[in-house]
Enzyme design. Sequence first.
Site, PDB file in Angstrom:
ATOM      1  CG  ASP A 180      54.642  32.373  79.409  1.00 55.83           C
ATOM      2  OD1 ASP A 180      55.260  33.457  79.456  1.00 55.83           O
ATOM      3  OD2 ASP A 180      54.799  31.549  78.493  1.00 55.83           O
ATOM      4  CG  HIS A 181      57.036  37.136  82.415  1.00 53.84           C
ATOM      5  ND1 HIS A 181      57.937  36.114  82.588  1.00 53.84           N
ATOM      6  CD2 HIS A 181      57.628  38.027  81.594  1.00 53.84           C
ATOM      7  CE1 HIS A 181      59.037  36.368  81.885  1.00 53.84           C
ATOM      8  NE2 HIS A 181      58.875  37.520  81.275  1.00 53.84           N
ATOM      9  CG  HIS A 243      58.595  33.392  77.578  1.00 55.71           C
ATOM     10  ND1 HIS A 243      57.656  33.276  78.578  1.00 55.71           N
ATOM     11  CD2 HIS A 243      59.782  33.589  78.216  1.00 55.71           C
ATOM     12  CE1 HIS A 243      58.247  33.391  79.757  1.00 55.71           C
ATOM     13  NE2 HIS A 243      59.531  33.582  79.556  1.00 55.71           N
TER      14      HIS A 243
END
Length: 501
Positions: A180-181, A243
């Site tokens: 999950d960037h 996110h």
Amino acid sequence: MKQENTPPTLIMIFGATGDLAKRKLFPSLYQLFLKGSLSRRFALLGVGRREWTNDQFKEHVRDSLKASGHSQEQVESFIEHCVYQSHDVSDSNSYIQLKELANELDHKFDLEGNRIFYLAMAPEFFGTITDHLKLDGLTDTNGFTRLVIEKPFGHDLRSASKLNEQIRESFSEDEIYRIDHYLGKEMVQNIEVIRFANALFEPLWNNRFISNIQITSSETLGVEERGRYYEKSGALRDMVQNHMLQMVALLAMEPPINLSTDEIRSEKVRAFRSMRPIEGEEVDKYFVRGQYGAGEINGEAVNGYRDGDNVDDHSNTETFVSGKIMFDNFRWAGVPFYIRTGKRMSVKSTKIVVQFKDIPMNLYYNKEHSLDPNLLVIHIQPDEGITLHLNAKKTNQGVNTTPVQLSYSASSIDGINTPEAYEKLLYDCILGDATNFTHWDEVKLSWSFVDKISDYWEAVRESSFPNYQSGTMGPEKSDELLAEEGFQWWAIGEIDGNKES
């Protein structure tokens, strides 16, 4: 970023001819190479459907690094470690050839059998690839094997569980790195430091002193060419399930016993379990959905979502979500966590605003003047930093007060050297640090929460779409959600010190 000697590694990227690899993965690995954070004993094995030669692939990587704006002084040294193989993900013969090539690279660069498999491809291929990696012997090495998977991890809890079961046939949970960037972003990682390394904040981090917390992640871009994907996903699945809920968990979790991966993950899971479940008609009380119509962004006219390519003319897909998340636990009882995310909004920004409660008796209140609330603002993107909003005496104005800001800006200090999220996460993966990757328990609990909302929205069609104009901050109902509790969304410009309407 900490500097350590990383182990020798073969990094095998499935989907190496795609956009993600070109824009993020190659430049991130090259930056690690430039900094000396990547062992010189490494190989990058690109895997894709295109019938490219090694020279074509290397030119593709060169183009990627040139476009990234990084120093070009060591490009050729980096390129020497890059190899390509055309591949059919469903054909065992392709994997047998891939294994032979991997063994050759292992011998050439002395990689000790360490392998990272990065699936930068469409999710429908994840299970097929992992099955073949084990069946055809690519995971049978003397070193470590790690699997990196991009979102989305499933479409709902049922599909995510099915995918997880399939992947677990080939990789153990501690070998799976669900990326999950957002968890690689500097200021998201700083949430834990701000909370647990400052005596100023941790004693106040509860319902006695905090009135509400707001998380906004807004984009000015529309869905663009992602219409086909977005029609199946929507903002709830695309942004909230991963996110937004990850940031909520970091803000709400209890202090871990230590900073080990297992302890931090354990506290995040406890936070997810404490979230109040919302289902049926309750969804309307806690969540708002929106879809952008035509409008204006930066003085330029833009079309509505339904005018986009591969989008249904009568689409019921949400491009905006705001919601109130409540925690049924001792620390956060009664404190709303508000989230807001959407496309085609007035500004591109991701920020967290922690609003503290007013003091019990305001000595400085009068009819003409009132105190502004104390705020802690964590700026995640595009700027990175922290701002603390306080009140101070107004110069030469008797006892009147004026708001002041204490700010720390990571971007102004580190500037262009601030590591990209993917750079940091790739580095962690090579080191075997899974702290900033999502565990299956987190994925399972977040899907359980989101599925109840999406099920209700799919059953009850929204008749008012499109319900917000491009270039605004979402539908009016989103403002009403906070107004019911006596709160309002903090305007992005306002908390940055620049008043906006």
